[in-house]
Design a protein around this motif. Structure first.
Motif, PDB file in Angstrom:
ATOM      1  N   HIS A 160     -24.689  25.057 -41.353  1.00  0.00           N
ATOM      2  CA  HIS A 160     -24.425  26.439 -40.768  1.00  0.00           C
ATOM      3  C   HIS A 160     -23.084  26.544 -41.376  1.00  0.00           C
ATOM      4  O   HIS A 160     -22.116  25.449 -41.273  1.00  0.00           O
ATOM      5  CB  HIS A 160     -24.456  26.358 -39.151  1.00  0.00           C
ATOM      6  CG  HIS A 160     -25.839  26.439 -38.904  1.00  0.00           C
ATOM      7  ND1 HIS A 160     -26.658  25.279 -38.877  1.00  0.00           N
ATOM      8  CD2 HIS A 160     -26.736  27.484 -38.438  1.00  0.00           C
ATOM      9  CE1 HIS A 160     -27.855  25.525 -38.205  1.00  0.00           C
ATOM     10  NE2 HIS A 160     -27.933  26.822 -38.113  1.00  0.00           N
ATOM     11  N   ASN A 186     -20.161  28.561 -39.435  1.00  0.00           N
ATOM     12  CA  ASN A 186     -19.943  29.129 -38.137  1.00  0.00           C
ATOM     13  C   ASN A 186     -21.499  29.150 -37.640  1.00  0.00           C
ATOM     14  O   ASN A 186     -22.002  28.157 -37.562  1.00  0.00           O
ATOM     15  CB  ASN A 186     -19.436  30.811 -38.161  1.00  0.00           C
ATOM     16  CG  ASN A 186     -18.007  30.542 -38.380  1.00  0.00           C
ATOM     17  OD1 ASN A 186     -17.189  29.908 -38.105  1.00  0.00           O
ATOM     18  ND2 ASN A 186     -17.706  31.571 -39.371  1.00  0.00           N
ATOM     19  N   GLU A 187     -22.087  30.276 -37.258  1.00  0.00           N
ATOM     20  CA  GLU A 187     -23.287  30.151 -37.017  1.00  0.00           C
ATOM     21  C   GLU A 187     -24.401  30.680 -37.986  1.00  0.00           C
ATOM     22  O   GLU A 187     -25.766  30.798 -37.540  1.00  0.00           O
ATOM     23  CB  GLU A 187     -23.945  31.265 -35.530  1.00  0.00           C
ATOM     24  CG  GLU A 187     -23.211  30.495 -34.460  1.00  0.00           C
ATOM     25  CD  GLU A 187     -23.618  28.933 -34.223  1.00  0.00           C
ATOM     26  OE1 GLU A 187     -24.678  28.774 -34.274  1.00  0.00           O
ATOM     27  OE2 GLU A 187     -22.631  28.116 -33.903  1.00  0.00           O
ATOM     28  N   ASP A 188     -24.121  31.034 -39.145  1.00  0.00           N
ATOM     29  CA  ASP A 188     -24.844  31.595 -40.298  1.00  0.00           C
ATOM     30  C   ASP A 188     -25.269  30.451 -41.263  1.00  0.00           C
ATOM     31  O   ASP A 188     -24.578  29.368 -41.466  1.00  0.00           O
ATOM     32  CB  ASP A 188     -23.952  32.492 -41.181  1.00  0.00           C
ATOM     33  CG  ASP A 188     -23.502  33.972 -40.295  1.00  0.00           C
ATOM     34  OD1 ASP A 188     -24.341  34.130 -39.598  1.00  0.00           O
ATOM     35  OD2 ASP A 188     -22.324  34.352 -40.626  1.00  0.00           O
ATOM     36  N   ILE A 189     -26.694  30.401 -41.449  1.00  0.00           N
ATOM     37  CA  ILE A 189     -27.229  29.437 -42.315  1.00  0.00           C
ATOM     38  C   ILE A 189     -26.963  29.498 -43.653  1.00  0.00           C
ATOM     39  O   ILE A 189     -27.081  30.581 -44.203  1.00  0.00           O
ATOM     40  CB  ILE A 189     -28.712  29.322 -42.344  1.00  0.00           C
ATOM     41  CG1 ILE A 189     -29.440  28.812 -40.841  1.00  0.00           C
ATOM     42  CG2 ILE A 189     -29.470  28.469 -43.180  1.00  0.00           C
ATOM     43  CD1 ILE A 189     -30.653  28.911 -40.562  1.00  0.00           C
ATOM     44  N   VAL A 190     -26.051  28.670 -44.412  1.00  0.00           N
ATOM     45  CA  VAL A 190     -25.610  28.727 -45.640  1.00  0.00           C
ATOM     46  C   VAL A 190     -26.388  27.921 -46.921  1.00  0.00           C
ATOM     47  O   VAL A 190     -26.390  28.030 -47.768  1.00  0.00           O
ATOM     48  CB  VAL A 190     -24.029  28.606 -45.687  1.00  0.00           C
ATOM     49  CG1 VAL A 190     -23.412  29.563 -44.961  1.00  0.00           C
ATOM     50  CG2 VAL A 190     -23.781  27.107 -45.277  1.00  0.00           C
TER      51      VAL A 190
END
Length: 447
Positions: A369, A371-375
């Motif tokens: 992640h 921040n809170e976004d899956i990358v």
């Protein structure tokens, strides 16, 4: 002996207690009142108490460790040796070094042995003259207690595997090995002159090199002598001088003030924080083969995660790698190295009530992640090309890897697929082992 009027009713013990509450400076003043009070204020048990309170000395000695004839003489020698510095700052710097030396002596004595004797005022003046800088007061005092580290002989010549006695420590992943030590004044002068020429810094630059990696991977720390901030070079250091600050700016104050008791620069704050992390067990000495070093990979929650699945324990943590940061690259601005430690508990691998005395990793799955976004969502065979085979009670299998990130914070979580027994001879069905989420974060203090 004649007593002062008004003190007739007081015994020696009462007077001693009163004088002990006054402190060293007031005791000196009191000793001027009369011969009787001078005698009472000179009681060495009183000065033993002052030496313990201010300097943590249990034996009378000067700042070089030489024996003094009495505690009072020891206290006077310390005050004379550091007369140009605010006394509260002297006490704070000494306590910083005392904590570091105590921890090193207990846990890493071979690194403690590399600490050099304190620099003289003339050596500090020579540095300031040659580099045309004025050291922040706390840093100047830090050098008075210990003039960096002396890495010579086997430690300094073994660059193929790196000198791993740096008291700041480091990390490794793939072929990148970092181990940071404190430079002595003589080397500060040489390294600073070389770097200024190489990077094209102005000769009026107020940056000096104070710490560096003694291993074969470069990592350089710079002290700004004007504002007292500490910086570390990034991937772009040799291109445009890009650096990242190592200590919160809000904590730095009065770095050149000879008066008062509020002087704080980044170097002192940085070493105090490092000592706290060592003392609290957040970071520890790691041994690989016959090589010991301070590892910057955190060992305790919340910076280190831990999970046990079917008897397999996995611990995981990460460090920010500033020397690979690229603040101009929006996609991969930051780099984090992470360390995974896996082991099989003494009772073995337990699946559906059945116990196995070994298990072997086959597959991995990572979710990363920003921040809170899956990358990133990655599946693959093995870990760094290996299929670790675990047995009950053996040392942890440790491996390191890294991941870039577009933001200064994120996290990693995932799982491993193991088989009971061995991959060549499985004793049952494969099972999933959890890797609890652990943080990726640019810290307030960068090491």
């Amino acid at each position: 002996m004649e007593r002062e009027e008004g003190l007739d009713g007081l015994g020696d013990l009462a007077v001693h207690i009163i004088l002990s509450k006054l402190g060293p400076a007031d005791n000196v003043r009191v000793s001027c009142v009369s011969k009787w009070l001078r005698l009472s204020a000179s009681d060495d048990s009183l000065w033993a108490q002052f030496c313990l309170q201010d300097l943590h000395l249990s034996t009378p000695q000067d700042h070089h460790g030489n024996r003094a004839p009495s505690f009072k003489a020891a206290y006077q020698l310390w005050r004379e040796a550091f007369a140009m510095y605010p006394w509260p700052l002297v006490i704070r710097v000494k306590r910083c070094w005392d904590k570091l030396r105590k921890w090193l002596g207990d846990n890493f004595p071979e690194a403690e042995a590399t600490l050099r004797r304190g620099a003289s005022e003339s050596e500090i003046e020579q540095l300031q003259t040659l580099l045309k800088v004025k050291l922040p007061l706390p840093t100047r005092l830090l050098y008075r207690f210990h003039d960096g580290q002396e890495l010579t002989g086997q430690e300094h010549s073994a660059k193929s595997r790196g000198s791993l006695l740096g008291i700041i420590g480091g990390y490794s992943f793939y072929h990148h090995l970092v181990n940071v030590y404190l430079l002595p004044i003589s080397q500060v002068i040489v390294e600073t002159r070389g770097i200024i020429r190489h990077l094209g810094f102005s000769r009026r630059s107020k940056y000096i090199v104070v710490a560096a990696s003694a291993a074969y991977s470069e990592k350089l720390f710079f002290l700004n002598c004007t504002n007292g901030q500490l910086y570390v070079g990034t991937r772009n250091l040799h291109i445009d001088g890009e650096m990242i600050q190592c200590v919160p700016n809000a904590l730095i104050r009065s770095v050149h003030d000879l008066h008062g008791d509020r002087q704080l620069d980044a170097m002192l704050l940085w070493l105090e924080e490092h000592g706290r992390r060592l003392e609290d067990g957040i970071i520890k000495v790691r041994e690989e083969g016959n090589v010991r070093s301070i590892s910057q990979f955190p060992e305790v929650a919340p910076l280190c995660s831990s999970a046990v699945t079917n008897g397999v324990r996995v611990r995981a943590s990460a460090v920010f790698v500033p020397e690979f940061a690229d603040l101009q690259d929006e996609a991969e601005k930051y780099l984090f190295a992470y360390s995974i430690r896996m082991s099989l508990l003494p009772e073995g691998c337990i699946i559906d009530g059945k116990t196995f005395n070994s298990c072997q990793l086959n597959w991995r799955h990572w979710i990363i992640h920003a921040n809170e976004d899956i990358v990133s969502d990655v599946d693959g065979e093995a870990v760094i090309g290996q299929f670790p085979l675990l047995y009950p009670g053996e040392d942890e299998f440790v491996y390191e890897s890294c991941t870039p990130l577009s933001s200064s914070s994120g996290s990693v979580e995932g799982s491993f697929i193991f088989v009971p027994g061995r991959l060549a001879e499985p004793k049952g069905n494969s099972f999933e082992v959890q890797v609890a989420r652990f943080p990726l974060r640019q810290p307030d203090y960068v090491f």
